[in-house]
Every structure is written in structure tokens, then in C-alpha cells.
Design a protein around this motif. Structure first.
Motif, short mmCIF file in Angstrom:
data_model
loop_
_atom_site.label_atom_id
_atom_site.label_comp_id
_atom_site.label_asym_id
_atom_site.label_seq_id
_atom_site.Cartn_x
_atom_site.Cartn_y
_atom_site.Cartn_z
N GLY A 42 -4.52 3.76 3.39
CA GLY A 42 -4.58 2.23 3.13
C GLY A 42 -2.70 1.76 3.93
O GLY A 42 -3.26 0.62 4.93
N THR B 127 0.34 4.29 -2.62
CA THR B 127 0.43 5.25 -2.33
C THR B 127 0.97 6.44 -3.09
O THR B 127 1.15 7.52 -3.54
CB THR B 127 0.26 5.84 -1.30
N PHE C 174 -9.05 0.92 -1.28
CA PHE C 174 -9.00 2.33 -0.17
C PHE C 174 -8.54 3.53 -0.95
O PHE C 174 -8.33 4.58 -1.56
CB PHE C 174 -6.97 1.48 0.40
N TYR C 175 -8.12 2.80 -2.79
CA TYR C 175 -8.12 3.68 -3.58
C TYR C 175 -8.26 3.74 -4.80
O TYR C 175 -8.73 4.52 -5.35
CB TYR C 175 -6.50 2.79 -4.27
N LEU D 183 -10.48 -4.60 0.38
CA LEU D 183 -9.96 -3.40 1.23
C LEU D 183 -8.79 -2.75 0.49
O LEU D 183 -8.81 -1.73 0.04
CB LEU D 183 -9.42 -3.47 2.80
N MET E 216 -9.75 5.89 10.90
CA MET E 216 -10.73 5.60 9.93
C MET E 216 -12.23 5.48 10.06
O MET E 216 -12.81 6.05 9.30
CB MET E 216 -10.42 4.06 10.12
N PHE F 241 -4.10 1.44 7.90
CA PHE F 241 -4.71 0.73 7.99
C PHE F 241 -4.23 -0.89 8.63
O PHE F 241 -4.06 -1.48 9.07
CB PHE F 241 -5.93 0.26 7.49
N GLY G 78 -8.60 7.38 1.33
CA GLY G 78 -7.58 5.98 1.24
C GLY G 78 -6.45 6.24 0.99
O GLY G 78 -5.55 4.64 1.53
N VAL H 242 -12.30 5.18 -0.36
CA VAL H 242 -12.58 5.00 0.75
C VAL H 242 -12.43 6.60 0.94
O VAL H 242 -10.83 7.35 0.14
CB VAL H 242 -11.56 4.19 1.47
N THR I 129 1.04 -1.45 0.20
CA THR I 129 0.70 -0.01 -0.03
C THR I 129 0.93 1.30 0.04
O THR I 129 0.39 2.07 -0.48
CB THR I 129 -0.88 -0.05 1.25
#
Length: 468
Positions: A317, A128, A306-307, A302, A193, A320, A313, A310, A124
């Protein structure tokens, strides 16, 4: 020569460490999953009742057994049984060792799952900064990483080394220090979150689903599952809380600590459920993806969401999976401490040697668990229990369905029937107990309600119910 026994420096240190033990991957994935499977609201209400009637009394029992003896699980249960039945020391010792063995086996495969959080953290972080790969199948990614033997061993070894490093430094300088640092971080990430989840379109429906009971949708099997999870979620039945209780000084309150641990563990499970349900009710097609696997939401659905769905996210991400890793680490620490404390107390081995030796021995079995996902060899194909294929599933089934309930059942007997009324009352009614606590009520629940409830779990397992 006996070694000087460490103690928690404060009630907060005890609560954070023990809460860290109780808060694990079950809070972040299994409770949301079983809440979804059992239609929310009414199941949650039954679960809360079970926590108060079964989980909390047994938590107090384990902590008081540990504090009274100032010994780990084996020595503590020997003394608990012998207090009313002198000839029962051997039986108490055997049950205590059963708990140590449960912690040993559980840690060996739990470390593998914990290692997955490291894999997804690094993934993640890359997504990101570099973007989520177009067209990538999250399911294929998960399948590829669990079947990669070298990767699984590396991730598990990294988590094992981290766990050993914390326990090596003892209660104050290791376990409590890490709990004081990591638990506030864990809470902070979870609240971030929650804030993001509540801004999603399905948040209102999620809250209603979790907290609005509809008993017409509650099935009989759901009550049993709520009872089972109320026991399993608190790290009971394997000597962890007895061991942590043995580090409680006379200045600290067993009752206050138990109440805080149970409340925090339950709160985090509920927050995680609201977060997961907000995603489920906000994203088209998610309802169909949830059913069938407790790991599916956490490690397959998930990561991509996230991308794509969310809010914030790209930041949440990686955070989390830091949350997942911290929850796992605080649990693996307590499991290793159970085994290490046994070697220190019963075998007279110095902490540094006991911790490294126990960690190394457990990692041998972690290798078995890690290799059971490769699809090749007996570790992947063995089947002792019906529909439980591979070493990992076999070990998980045996610990969850047999070792923990039987250990917990004996704890209820030790505290409720073998220990004298004066002994348990002295530990719980020490002048620091809160106003809400009533010793007579606790004694009733630990003597009658909790044993019957845990016996019901064992009977359910005998007739074929699976709690793993």
C-alpha cells in the motif's frame, strides 16, 4: 554571455530521464482505465500498432530536432522550419512557445494530482501500522481531501518545491541524478506489485483479457482512443522531448534512445494494466466500481483493497503511492524543465533564477487548480467547454484536446517536410543506429502516417471527442 549547455552523461541517463518524463499517472491509471472501457485485448493490440507507427516516429523527430539545434523548443523549431523556409522562423518560434505554454499549464494542474499521492502515502503508512479504520468510506475520504483547500495547497506546494529543487541543479546533477535513482526504484516497486497481483485468483483471467484480442468487441471509437493515447502517453507535443533532445551529445544515439523510451513506457503501462485487472477480476464487485472515473480505482478503490484483498497489501500500500509519487515527479520535472530551458536559452536568465521564477509563476496557477475542487467560487463553477466544470477540468481539456495535438502535428511537419532529408538523416544515421532501424521507413511515417494520425485526433476533437 551564453551559458554552457549540459549534456546527458550517457545513453542510459537520457533514456531514464526521458522515460521518467513519459511515465506518468497516465500509465498507472488512464491506460488501464481506457483498456477496461474498450474490452482489453484487441484495443491493446491496436494501441501497440499506433505506438510503433505514430508515437515512435514522433519521439525520434522531437529528439533529433532538439539535438540538431542544441536549443530548447522555441529555438529548435525556429531552426527546423528555417532550414528549408527561411521566412518561417517566426512561425517555428510561435509553435515552440505554444509547446512551452502547454507545459506551463499542464504542470500547474498536474501538480495537484501529484499531491494526492503524498496524501495517500501518509495515510497508508498510518493504516499499515494502525490498521485500516473499520467502516470508513474511501469515497468520502477522497472527497474530503480534495475539497480541503488548505490541504490541497500544502500538498501541491510540497510537490512544487520538490520539482523546483531537482530542476534547479540542472541536467546532470539534478534531472539525470534523480532519474538514475528513482526509475530503478519505480521499476522495483512495480515488479513487486506484479508478483503480488499474479498470485491473486483472477490473474489468469486478467492476462487473457489484456492479451487475447477479440476484434468482435473492438468498436471504431476504440481505435481513435488507442491512437490518441499512443501520442499523449509519450510526453509529445509540448516541447519536453525537444528540450531533452537538446541535451543529447553527438556520442549518443537518438534512435536507440527513442526505441528504449517507447518500449519502457509501453511495458510499464501494460504491467500496470495487468496489476489493475488482476484486482478487478479477483475482488467481487470491482467490475462495477471501475467504470465512470479514471481516478476511482487509484484513489478510492485501491486504498481499502490493499488492506483487505491484495497479498502483502500492508507493505505494498505505502509502496504503491511511492510509485505514484515517483511517476508524477519524473513527469513534473520534465514539464518545469521545458519552461526553465526557454527562459535560459531565449531570455538569457541564469538557471537558478529561471527555475525558481518559472516554478513560482506556475504555482500561482496551481493554486487556481487546487481551489477548483472546493465547490465554491468561480474557480469551481466556471464552464467554458461543455461538461467541463471548474478551472482544473477546463485547463486539462484545453491542453489535452487542443494544445498537445496541434503542437505534435506541427512537429511532424517540421521534421518531415521543413527539415531537409540530409539534416534528419545525419541525426538518425550517425553510425550508432541499431539494425532494426530503416531511415526510409521513418521518413515515410513522419511525412505521411504521423501527420494524418495526429490530424485525425484534431478532427475528432472538433467534432466532439474528448481525450482529457
Amino acid at each position: 554571455m551564453s551559458q554552457r549547455r549540459d549534456h546527458w552523461s550517457s545513453n542510459a541517463g537520457l533514456v531514464l530521464a526521458a522515460t521518467g518524463s513519459a511515465i506518468g499517472l497516465g500509465n498507472l491509471w488512464k491506460f488501464p482505465f481506457i483498456t477496461w472501457e474498450n474490452n482489453g485485448g484487441a484495443f491493446v493490440l491496436v494501441y501497440l500498432i499506433c505506438i510503433a507507427a505514430v508515437g515512435l516516429p514522433i519521439m525520434m523527430a522531437e529528439l533529433l530536432i532538439g539535438r540538431r539545434s542544441q536549443k530548447s523548443a522555441v529555438g529548435a523549431l525556429k531552426e527546423a522550419v528555417a532550414s528549408k523556409w527561411p521566412g518561417g522562423r517566426r512561425l517555428g518560434g510561435l509553435v515552440g512557445f505554444w509547446g512551452v505554454l502547454a507545459g506551463f499549464i499542464l504542470l500547474s494542474y498536474y501538480t495537484v494530482i501529484a499531491g494526492w499521492s503524498l496524501f495517500y502515502f501518509f495515510k497508508t503508512v498510518g493504516w499499515t501500522f494502525g490498521g485500516y479504520p473499520a467502516g470508513m468510506s474511501a469515497g468520502d475520504l477522497f472527497g474530503a481531501q480534495v475539497s480541503n483547500a488548505g490541504l490541497q495547497l500544502a500538498l501541491s506546494l510540497g510537490f512544487s518545491v520538490g520539482t523546483i529543487a531537482v530542476v534547479y541543479f540542472g541536467v546532470n546533477k539534478g534531472i539525470e541524478r534523480i532519474a538514475r535513482l528513482f526509475l530503478p526504484i519505480l521499476f522495483g516497486i512495480l515488479l513487486l506489485m506484479l508478483f503480488s497481483a499474479l498470485s491473486m485468483s483472477g490473474a489468469g483471467e486478467a492476462l487473457a483479457h489484456v492479451f487475447r484480442p477479440n476484434f468482435a468487441e473492438l468498436e471504431r471509437e476504440a481505435v481513435l482512443e488507442a491512437l490518441g493515447h499512443s501520442f499523449f502517453t509519450l510526453s509529445l507535443g509540448m516541447g519536453a522531448m525537444i528540450t531533452y533532445g537538446s541535451y543529447i551529445s553527438r556520442k549518443l544515439s537518438v534512435v536507440k534512445a527513442s526505441g528504449a523510451i517507447v518500449a519502457l513506457d509501453t511495458l510499464i503501462a501494460l504491467i500496470a494494466t495487468v496489476i489493475m485487472f488482476s484486482v478487478i477480476f479477483s475482488v467481487a464487485g470491482m467490475r462495477e466500481q471501475v467504470s465512470g472515473s479514471t481516478v476511482g480505482m487509484l484513489f478510492i478503490s485501491l486504498p481499502e483493497l490493499f488492506y483487505s484483498e491484495v497479498p502483502f497489501g500492508v507493505v505494498l500500500g505505502p509502496l504503491f503511492y511511492v510509485l505514484v509519487a515517483l511517476a508524477a515527479l519524473t513527469s513534473t520535472i520534465s514539464l518545469l524543465e521545458v519552461v526553465s530551458a526557454y527562459l535560459i536559452d531565449q531570455r538569457g536568465i541564469a538557471r537558478n533564477k529561471a527555475t525558481i521564477g518559472a516554478g513560482a509563476a506556475i504555482f500561482v496557477f496551481t493554486i487556481f487548480a487546487a481551489l477548483s475542487f472546493t465547490g465554491e467560487g468561480i474557480l469551481s463553477t466556471m464552464e467554458i467547454f461543455k461538461d467541463k466544470v471548474g478551472w482544473f477540468s477546463t485547463a486539462d481539456h484545453f491542453v489535452s484536446n487542443w494544445m498537445l495535438p496541434t503542437g505534435g502535428f506541427f512537429v511532424t511537419l517540421a521534421a518531415g517536410w521543413f527539415m531537409t532529408r540530409e539534416a534528419t538523416r545525419t541525426e538518425l544515421m550517425d553510425g550508432s543506429e541499431p539494425r532494426w532501424f530503416h531511415y526510409g521507413a521513418w521518413r515515410f511515417f513522419i511525412r505521411w502516417v504521423a501527420p494524418v494520425a495526429v490530424a485525425a485526433i484534431i478532427i475528432a476533437v472538433i467534432v466532439g471527442v474528448d481525450f482529457s
